[in-house]
Scaffold this motif. Structure first.
Motif, PDB file in Angstrom:
ATOM      1  N   LEU A 116       0.808  -1.218   0.000  1.00 61.25           N
ATOM      2  CA  LEU A 116       0.000   0.000   0.000  1.00 61.25           C
ATOM      3  C   LEU A 116       0.841   1.268   0.000  1.00 61.25           C
ATOM      4  CD1 LEU A 116      -2.722  -1.299   2.463  1.00 61.25           C
ATOM      5  CD2 LEU A 116      -2.873  -1.112  -0.034  1.00 61.25           C
ATOM      6  N   THR A 117       2.161   1.128   0.153  1.00 60.96           N
ATOM      7  CA  THR A 117       3.007   2.316  -0.007  1.00 60.96           C
ATOM      8  C   THR A 117       2.950   2.813  -1.453  1.00 60.96           C
ATOM      9  OG1 THR A 117       5.012   1.012  -0.482  1.00 60.96           O
ATOM     10  CG2 THR A 117       4.564   1.569   1.826  1.00 60.96           C
ATOM     11  N   GLU A 118       2.564   1.925  -2.371  1.00 65.36           N
ATOM     12  CA  GLU A 118       2.400   2.328  -3.765  1.00 65.36           C
ATOM     13  C   GLU A 118       1.218   3.265  -3.941  1.00 65.36           C
ATOM     14  OE1 GLU A 118       2.070  -1.179  -6.118  1.00 65.36           O
ATOM     15  OE2 GLU A 118       3.978  -2.042  -5.402  1.00 65.36           O
ATOM     16  N   TYR A 119       0.333   3.300  -2.935  1.00 58.39           N
ATOM     17  CA  TYR A 119      -0.861   4.144  -3.012  1.00 58.39           C
ATOM     18  C   TYR A 119      -0.909   5.173  -1.884  1.00 58.39           C
ATOM     19  CZ  TYR A 119      -2.156   0.701  -6.467  1.00 58.39           C
ATOM     20  OH  TYR A 119      -2.157  -0.094  -7.586  1.00 58.39           O
ATOM     21  N   GLY A 120       0.269   5.497  -1.339  1.00 59.93           N
ATOM     22  CA  GLY A 120       0.365   6.633  -0.449  1.00 59.93           C
ATOM     23  C   GLY A 120       0.059   6.410   1.014  1.00 59.93           C
ATOM     24  N   ILE A 121       0.043   5.160   1.487  1.00 63.20           N
ATOM     25  CA  ILE A 121      -0.279   4.948   2.894  1.00 63.20           C
ATOM     26  C   ILE A 121       0.757   5.604   3.817  1.00 63.20           C
ATOM     27  CG2 ILE A 121       0.910   2.733   3.189  1.00 63.20           C
ATOM     28  CD1 ILE A 121      -1.445   1.838   4.952  1.00 63.20           C
ATOM     29  N   GLU A 122       1.993   5.730   3.347  1.00 62.09           N
ATOM     30  CA  GLU A 122       3.022   6.354   4.182  1.00 62.09           C
ATOM     31  C   GLU A 122       2.674   7.796   4.539  1.00 62.09           C
ATOM     32  OE1 GLU A 122       7.319   4.415   3.382  1.00 62.09           O
ATOM     33  OE2 GLU A 122       6.409   5.340   1.606  1.00 62.09           O
ATOM     34  N   ASP A 123       1.908   8.460   3.670  1.00 57.91           N
ATOM     35  CA  ASP A 123       1.487   9.830   3.959  1.00 57.91           C
ATOM     36  C   ASP A 123       0.515   9.886   5.137  1.00 57.91           C
ATOM     37  OD1 ASP A 123       3.000  10.671   1.819  1.00 57.91           O
ATOM     38  OD2 ASP A 123       1.320  10.649   0.408  1.00 57.91           O
ATOM     39  N   ARG A 124      -0.062   8.747   5.473  1.00 54.72           N
ATOM     40  CA  ARG A 124      -1.022   8.668   6.583  1.00 54.72           C
ATOM     41  C   ARG A 124      -0.431   7.983   7.810  1.00 54.72           C
ATOM     42  NH1 ARG A 124      -6.378   5.915   5.811  1.00 54.72           N
ATOM     43  NH2 ARG A 124      -6.503   6.786   7.915  1.00 54.72           N
ATOM     44  N   LYS A 125       0.831   7.663   7.793  1.00 52.26           N
ATOM     45  CA  LYS A 125       1.430   6.876   8.873  1.00 52.26           C
ATOM     46  C   LYS A 125       1.141   7.463  10.244  1.00 52.26           C
ATOM     47  CE  LYS A 125       5.836   4.872  10.374  1.00 52.26           C
ATOM     48  NZ  LYS A 125       7.281   4.692  10.035  1.00 52.26           N
ATOM     49  N   SER A 126       1.202   8.765  10.372  1.00 52.30           N
ATOM     50  CA  SER A 126       0.997   9.411  11.676  1.00 52.30           C
ATOM     51  C   SER A 126      -0.462   9.384  12.125  1.00 52.30           C
ATOM     52  CB  SER A 126       1.502  10.855  11.634  1.00 52.30           C
ATOM     53  OG  SER A 126       0.770  11.620  10.680  1.00 52.30           O
ATOM     54  N   ASP A 127      -1.377   8.983  11.246  1.00 52.01           N
ATOM     55  CA  ASP A 127      -2.796   8.883  11.637  1.00 52.01           C
ATOM     56  C   ASP A 127      -2.990   7.835  12.734  1.00 52.01           C
ATOM     57  OD1 ASP A 127      -3.479  10.759   9.785  1.00 52.01           O
ATOM     58  OD2 ASP A 127      -4.737   9.448   8.549  1.00 52.01           O
ATOM     59  N   TRP A 128      -2.244   6.728  12.641  1.00 50.30           N
ATOM     60  CA  TRP A 128      -2.471   5.589  13.522  1.00 50.30           C
ATOM     61  C   TRP A 128      -1.558   5.618  14.751  1.00 50.30           C
ATOM     62  CZ3 TRP A 128      -2.417   4.777   8.124  1.00 50.30           C
ATOM     63  CH2 TRP A 128      -3.615   4.290   7.583  1.00 50.30           C
ATOM     64  N   GLY A 145      -1.794  -3.427   5.055  1.00 47.20           N
ATOM     65  CA  GLY A 145      -3.119  -3.225   5.632  1.00 47.20           C
ATOM     66  C   GLY A 145      -3.314  -1.829   6.191  1.00 47.20           C
ATOM     67  N   TYR A 146      -4.506  -1.272   5.936  1.00 45.53           N
ATOM     68  CA  TYR A 146      -4.933  -0.038   6.595  1.00 45.53           C
ATOM     69  C   TYR A 146      -5.576  -0.432   7.931  1.00 45.53           C
ATOM     70  CZ  TYR A 146      -4.573   2.220   1.973  1.00 45.53           C
ATOM     71  OH  TYR A 146      -4.131   2.709   0.763  1.00 45.53           O
ATOM     72  N   GLY A 147      -5.092   0.117   9.038  1.00 47.26           N
ATOM     73  CA  GLY A 147      -5.634  -0.246  10.337  1.00 47.26           C
ATOM     74  C   GLY A 147      -7.060   0.227  10.530  1.00 47.26           C
ATOM     75  N   THR A 148      -7.925  -0.652  11.004  1.00 44.95           N
ATOM     76  CA  THR A 148      -9.310  -0.276  11.317  1.00 44.95           C
ATOM     77  C   THR A 148      -9.424  -0.001  12.818  1.00 44.95           C
ATOM     78  OG1 THR A 148     -10.031  -2.595  11.574  1.00 44.95           O
ATOM     79  CG2 THR A 148     -10.200  -1.622   9.373  1.00 44.95           C
ATOM     80  N   ASP A 149      -9.684  -1.021  13.602  1.00 45.95           N
ATOM     81  CA  ASP A 149      -9.902  -0.833  15.041  1.00 45.95           C
ATOM     82  C   ASP A 149      -8.811  -1.504  15.857  1.00 45.95           C
ATOM     83  OD1 ASP A 149     -10.907  -3.347  14.100  1.00 45.95           O
ATOM     84  OD2 ASP A 149     -11.934  -3.628  16.000  1.00 45.95           O
ATOM     85  N   ILE A 150      -8.812  -1.213  17.151  1.00 47.04           N
ATOM     86  CA  ILE A 150      -8.041  -1.973  18.124  1.00 47.04           C
ATOM     87  C   ILE A 150      -9.023  -2.483  19.177  1.00 47.04           C
ATOM     88  CG2 ILE A 150      -5.889  -0.737  17.713  1.00 47.04           C
ATOM     89  CD1 ILE A 150      -6.419   0.921  20.209  1.00 47.04           C
ATOM     90  N   GLY A 151      -8.543  -3.310  20.110  1.00 47.14           N
ATOM     91  CA  GLY A 151      -9.474  -3.966  21.025  1.00 47.14           C
ATOM     92  C   GLY A 151      -9.219  -3.781  22.499  1.00 47.14           C
ATOM     93  N   PRO A 152      -9.150  -2.525  23.009  1.00 40.97           N
ATOM     94  CA  PRO A 152      -9.040  -2.361  24.464  1.00 40.97           C
ATOM     95  C   PRO A 152     -10.258  -2.963  25.140  1.00 40.97           C
ATOM     96  CG  PRO A 152      -9.640  -0.283  23.430  1.00 40.97           C
ATOM     97  CD  PRO A 152      -9.297  -1.230  22.318  1.00 40.97           C
ATOM     98  N   LYS A 329      -5.989   0.215  -7.379  1.00 45.14           N
ATOM     99  CA  LYS A 329      -5.974   1.644  -7.074  1.00 45.14           C
ATOM    100  C   LYS A 329      -7.284   2.067  -6.427  1.00 45.14           C
ATOM    101  CE  LYS A 329      -5.506   6.213  -9.216  1.00 45.14           C
ATOM    102  NZ  LYS A 329      -5.273   6.952 -10.507  1.00 45.14           N
ATOM    103  N   GLU A 330      -8.387   1.664  -7.028  1.00 48.41           N
ATOM    104  CA  GLU A 330      -9.703   2.029  -6.496  1.00 48.41           C
ATOM    105  C   GLU A 330      -9.970   1.324  -5.169  1.00 48.41           C
ATOM    106  OE1 GLU A 330      -9.631   2.648 -10.878  1.00 48.41           O
ATOM    107  OE2 GLU A 330      -9.072   0.990  -9.553  1.00 48.41           O
ATOM    108  N   ALA A 331      -9.520   0.074  -5.052  1.00 47.02           N
ATOM    109  CA  ALA A 331      -9.705  -0.664  -3.796  1.00 47.02           C
ATOM    110  C   ALA A 331      -8.928  -0.013  -2.667  1.00 47.02           C
ATOM    111  CB  ALA A 331      -9.281  -2.119  -3.978  1.00 47.02           C
ATOM    112  N   ALA A 332      -7.690   0.407  -2.953  1.00 44.24           N
ATOM    113  CA  ALA A 332      -6.878   1.074  -1.941  1.00 44.24           C
ATOM    114  C   ALA A 332      -7.504   2.397  -1.521  1.00 44.24           C
ATOM    115  CB  ALA A 332      -5.469   1.295  -2.466  1.00 44.24           C
ATOM    116  N   ALA A 333      -8.070   3.119  -2.477  1.00 46.83           N
ATOM    117  CA  ALA A 333      -8.716   4.395  -2.151  1.00 46.83           C
ATOM    118  C   ALA A 333      -9.909   4.175  -1.222  1.00 46.83           C
ATOM    119  CB  ALA A 333      -9.161   5.094  -3.433  1.00 46.83           C
ATOM    120  N   LEU A 334     -10.696   3.138  -1.487  1.00 43.42           N
ATOM    121  CA  LEU A 334     -11.839   2.829  -0.623  1.00 43.42           C
ATOM    122  C   LEU A 334     -11.366   2.415   0.763  1.00 43.42           C
ATOM    123  CD1 LEU A 334     -14.782   2.154   0.059  1.00 43.42           C
ATOM    124  CD2 LEU A 334     -14.447  -0.077  -1.078  1.00 43.42           C
ATOM    125  N   ALA A 335     -10.384   1.537   0.833  1.00 43.03           N
ATOM    126  CA  ALA A 335      -9.889   1.066   2.128  1.00 43.03           C
ATOM    127  C   ALA A 335      -9.296   2.209   2.931  1.00 43.03           C
ATOM    128  CB  ALA A 335      -8.858  -0.044   1.926  1.00 43.03           C
TER     129      ALA A 335
END
Length: 438
Positions: A116-128, A145-152, A329-335
């Motif tokens: 997913l670094t091919e689709y810019g996930i590194e630009d969002r690294k600080s989000d998580w 993988g784009y992180g969804t939830d965690i489980g506290p 590309k479209e799948a990565a954008a949705l995820a």
């Protein structure tokens, strides 16, 4: 290259592959786009993700996209589905949810998932939160993988049941009763015995989930942090095995079957009084009460800011894009969109899944928004407190298999009084040797 550490995995995968070929099953994206320039994106999730309204929102904002959703009932069945289709080389959706418990086995075939670094996930690294992003990074630095939830985890409890036992039912008082910030499993089981003595009923649903919570609190669980099996001779596990066996012998377990609570009726009829609850399990509780014919507006269930043994993480997921997808590309954008902070807050509101993005966590921590089903408990703020200091335990390639297929069946026998602690531990080790390679 497809590989598995389970001795039975190759045979299962081969059989599944033959079955898929025989039925003519094609890749999920083989249907191509819809009318005109419309692209169909298929998404496979499991359990309760709370994405239905988000899918509609995305389609409305992106008229060229049509989302076809498939939801599998449990994470374990989703694991089987994913590996069957990986073995077959076809059939996976454009976006596939991966559960934390089997992420380790996915990492063994990470080359079958888009970097997913091919689709810019590194630009969002600080989000998580940092460890969430790191979990989805393979040894070659590819992020799959784009992180969804965690489980506290906090404690779901039935106020009506507590009142019937003469125990305090106010959530702050319940937290104090169980030891507050210093709550231990000894506290939990001691109060459980008081409850059992007063009512004659079980304290929790079944030993499997309690055992899982105990294991998740350890610095290292079924695997060491460097990937070695860590069960046989593990003194921490053996000690907790003794605790859970003693509790079952005292009648504290209702001996329910994992993921089957009598069609939800056991959440309604007082079969048990407490339930271990990572954030994503809140939606499960509500769904079970609805399925069991309970009064959702006055369910009796509440959520307390306490958890025996301290902070723990159970679960969490990622959205991946298999290389089988014809629309990466479209799948990565949705995820990516589904996992942005704004959408993670909406997902939490729909399903109770606690965000892995920092901004979403901060919003929930400050909102104190009441949850009507859980007696107006500020579940977001509670989970934010429970998440403090949580770092997910390393999960090896067969972690979920060990939980579900090694300890799961033995703990059912423990709950039914069919084996004692020593015999049960020996049986678990025997199953481990049969199913998992060292």
């Amino acid at each position: 290259m497809f590989s598995r550490r389970t001795k039975t995995g190759a045979a299962v995968a081969a059989a599944a592959s033959i079955a898929l070929i025989a039925t003519g099953c094609a890749g999920a994206s083989d249907s191509g786009g819809g009318d005109g320039d419309q692209i169909e994106l298929t998404v496979t999730t499991f359990g309760t993700f709370g994405y239905d309204d988000l899918y509609k929102e995305y389609e409305a904002a992106n008229p060229g996209i049509k989302i076809t959703a498939n939801n599998i009932d449990t994470g374990g069945n989703a694991r089987t589905d994913a590996f069957t289709k990986l073995a077959a080389g076809s059939g996976l959706s454009d976006v596939v949810a991966i559960e934390e418990g089997w992420l380790g086995s996915i990492m063994e075939v990470s080359d079958q998932f888009t970097d997913l670094t091919e689709y810019g996930i590194e630009d969002r690294k600080s989000d998580w939160v940092d460890w969430k992003y790191a979990q989805a990074t393979d040894p070659d630095g590819r992020v799959i993988g784009y992180g969804t939830d965690i489980g506290p985890e906090g404690l779901c409890y039935n106020r009506t049941a507590f009142e019937a036992a003469g125990l305090p039912a106010d959530r702050e008082a319940v937290a104090e009763l169980l030891g507050g910030a210093d709550s231990t499993w000894e506290d939990f089981f001691t109060v459980g015995k008081q409850y059992k003595d007063a009512t004659g009923k079980a304290w929790y649903d079944h030993s499997g989930f309690v055992w899982n919570a105990m294991v998740n609190q350890l610095p290292e669980g079924y695997y060491t942090s460097d990937g070695e099996l860590n069960v046989d001779g593990n003194a921490d596990l053996e000690e907790r095995w003794g605790w859970i066996n003693d509790a079952a012998a005292e009648g504290l377990s209702a001996a329910q079957t994992a993921w089957d609570w009598n069609g939800g009726k056991s959440f309604v009829d007082g079969t048990f009084a407490t339930f271990v609850c990572p954030g994503w399990m809140l939606g499960v509780v509500q769904g079970q009460v609805e399925a069991g014919g309970g009064d959702v507006a006055n369910s009796g269930w509440d959520f307390a800011d306490v958890f025996p043994g301290g902070a723990a993480n159970w679960g969490g997921a990622f959205l991946s894009v298999p290389t089988q997808s014809k629309h990466p590309k479209e799948a990565a954008a949705l995820a990516s969109w589904l996992t942005e902070p704004e959408q993670q807050v909406k997902q939490f509101e729909a399903a109770g899944t606690f965000p892995s993005t920092v901004k979403a966590e901060e919003e929930l921590a400050s909102s104190g928004e009441p949850n009507a089903f859980f007696n107006d408990a500020p579940v977001g703020a509670i989970l934010a407190k429970r998440a403090e200091g949580v770092v997910a335990q390393y999960k090896g390639p067969d972690d979920s298999l060990i939980q579900e297929n090694v300890f799961g069946p033995v703990l059912q026998k423990v709950d039914r009084g069919e084996v004692d602690a020593d015999a049960g531990w020996a049986e678990a080790l025997s199953l481990l040797g049969e199913l998992v390679k060292n």
